[in-house]
Design an enzyme around this catalytic site. Structure first.
Site, short mmCIF file in Angstrom:
data_model
loop_
_atom_site.label_atom_id
_atom_site.label_comp_id
_atom_site.label_asym_id
_atom_site.label_seq_id
_atom_site.Cartn_x
_atom_site.Cartn_y
_atom_site.Cartn_z
N ASP A 52 14.69 -16.75 -26.11
CA ASP A 52 14.88 -15.46 -26.76
C ASP A 52 13.68 -15.23 -27.67
OD1 ASP A 52 15.54 -13.41 -28.55
OD2 ASP A 52 17.66 -13.97 -28.63
N PHE A 77 21.04 -16.30 -33.06
CA PHE A 77 21.45 -14.89 -32.99
C PHE A 77 20.84 -14.28 -31.74
CE2 PHE A 77 21.14 -10.35 -33.62
CZ PHE A 77 22.43 -10.04 -34.03
N LYS A 83 12.16 -5.54 -30.04
CA LYS A 83 11.56 -5.34 -31.36
C LYS A 83 10.10 -4.87 -31.30
CE LYS A 83 14.73 -8.18 -34.08
NZ LYS A 83 15.32 -7.09 -34.88
#
Length: 383
Positions: free
Chosen positions: A207, A122, A236
């Site tokens: 990532d 993702f 995040k």
């Protein structure tokens, strides 16, 4: 009338206040928060150092644009590169934007367009990062995707070796697939990516949007394996709740991202970076990171022991305080039951309960969560 697009399957819970690892809803009910804004509030809600830093910056200025030099951008960038093996930073607002920047930079620097990612990965929901994501459910309904993405099985060295050649611009990978089921990458697999990227002149992109900023007990998760990627992406936990993302790259990549090559109106906003500066000052301390590793090992061991004799539990996996309870049945109902019992958790695919407590979670709160999980799963799965 609901004036919002129905893009989220929202819980029947309205937050009134939050502090540390505790959320209080508008009825006064308290919840132990093992979601942390989806790995965002790594220092917990309303950490006093972050609150103070934001308040101080609010009294100075909020926004002037990236036409101006920025001391706070330089300070946060220096903190990031000092604690990594990278040399330059581009600030944006989210993980998807950071990954978009990484994809653009890889294509421009290499002058190649084929990018390898992995099934169940993702990387975001923009057109570019949606195409990078190896999940059909993310692609469905949006027509033709951005071309030349190749999706390989995760942790499969043989498939990677067969797919790699000199036409590959980059390989993009998560050290732990978070949304894809909390699946850790093996050292052999991650090292093989690094080796083959070097051999074929491809960029190695990691990532770290969910795994970065201390979540696994290192500043960045790839540091567990002594990897040296060309690019990493962050978001995040970087701003502890304020919107900020970042792409970090090696010195050689600067030449491909000169003036006019990329940009972000709000990227590097001083309010968000004030939060980031305060967050990094705490999380990047060796003692703090060591404690995260210890807490993660403790939570994993306690969960494994508590659920060891449960026939429908396959096991507990993950790294640091990014853990998943893999189940043989779907977990939507147990997650709802946990929430009703006062513990907030997330799914990671249909059969995994994902746990993302604040890195500041106490051992008492961990014990309480384990107790609630054991009691709730026994009640839900044996009915």
């Amino acid at each position: 009338m609901d004036a919002l697009f129905p893009t989220y399957a929202r819980w029947d819970l309205t937050v009134e206040s939050a502090e540390g690892a505790i959320i209080v809803d508008n009825t006064g009910k308290k919840y132990l928060d093992f979601v942390s804004g989806i790995a965002v509030c790594n220092l917990g809600h309303r950490h006093p150092d972050v609150v103070r830093a934001v308040e101080e910056q609010l009294k100075k200025y909020w926004h002037v644009s990236n036409l101006f030099k920025s001391d706070i951008q330089q300070e946060v960038a220096e903190k990031l590169v000092t604690n990594s093996d990278l040399d330059a930073v581009f600030f944006c607002n989210s993980g998807a934007e950071a990954n978009e920047a990484a994809l653009k930079l890889a294509r421009k620097y290499t002058q190649k367009s084929k990018i390898i990612t992995f099934k169940q990965s993702f990387h975001g929901r923009t057109l570019g990062t949606m195409a990078a994501t190896g999940q059909e459910k993310i692609h469905s309904g949006f027509g033709p995707l951005l071309q030349e993405f190749v999706y390989l099985p995760y942790n499969d060295c043989e498939a990677l070796e067969q797919a790699m050649d000199d036409s590959v611009a980059a390989v993009m990978v998560e050290v732990v697939q978070g949304e894809g089921g909390v699946i850790p990458g093996t050292e052999e697999f991650l090292k093989k990516i690094e080796e083959l990227c070097s051999l074929h002149g491809s960029l190695f992109i990691i990532d770290e949007v969910q795994t970065g900023i201390g979540r696994t007990g290192k500043a960045f998760a790839h540091q567990h394996f002594n990897l040296s990627p060309d690019i990493i992406t962050l978001a995040k936990g970087l701003g502890n709740g304020l919107p900020v993302g970042a792409m970090l790259g090696k010195e050689k990549l600067k030449e491909a991202f000169g003036p006019g090559s990329h940009g972000s109106t709000f990227g590097g906003n001083p309010i968000s970076l004030a939060a980031a500066k305060a967050t990094l000052a705490i999380i990047f301390q060796e003692e703090f990171l060591a404690e995260v590793e210890e807490k993660g090992a403790y939570l994993k061991a306690e969960l494994s022991n508590a659920l060891a004799n449960h026939d429908l539990i396959e096991g507990v996996r993950g790294s640091g305080l990014l853990l998943g309870i893999a189940c043989k049945e779907e977990v939507a109902a147990p997650i709802t039951a946990l929430r009703e019992n006062g513990l907030l958790t997330l799914p990671a695919g249909p059969n995994v309960i994902r746990l993302l407590p604040p890195l500041t979670v106490t051992y008492e709160q961990i014990d309480e969560a384990v107790k609630l999980i054991k009691e709730t799963l026994v009640a839900e799965f044996i009915r």
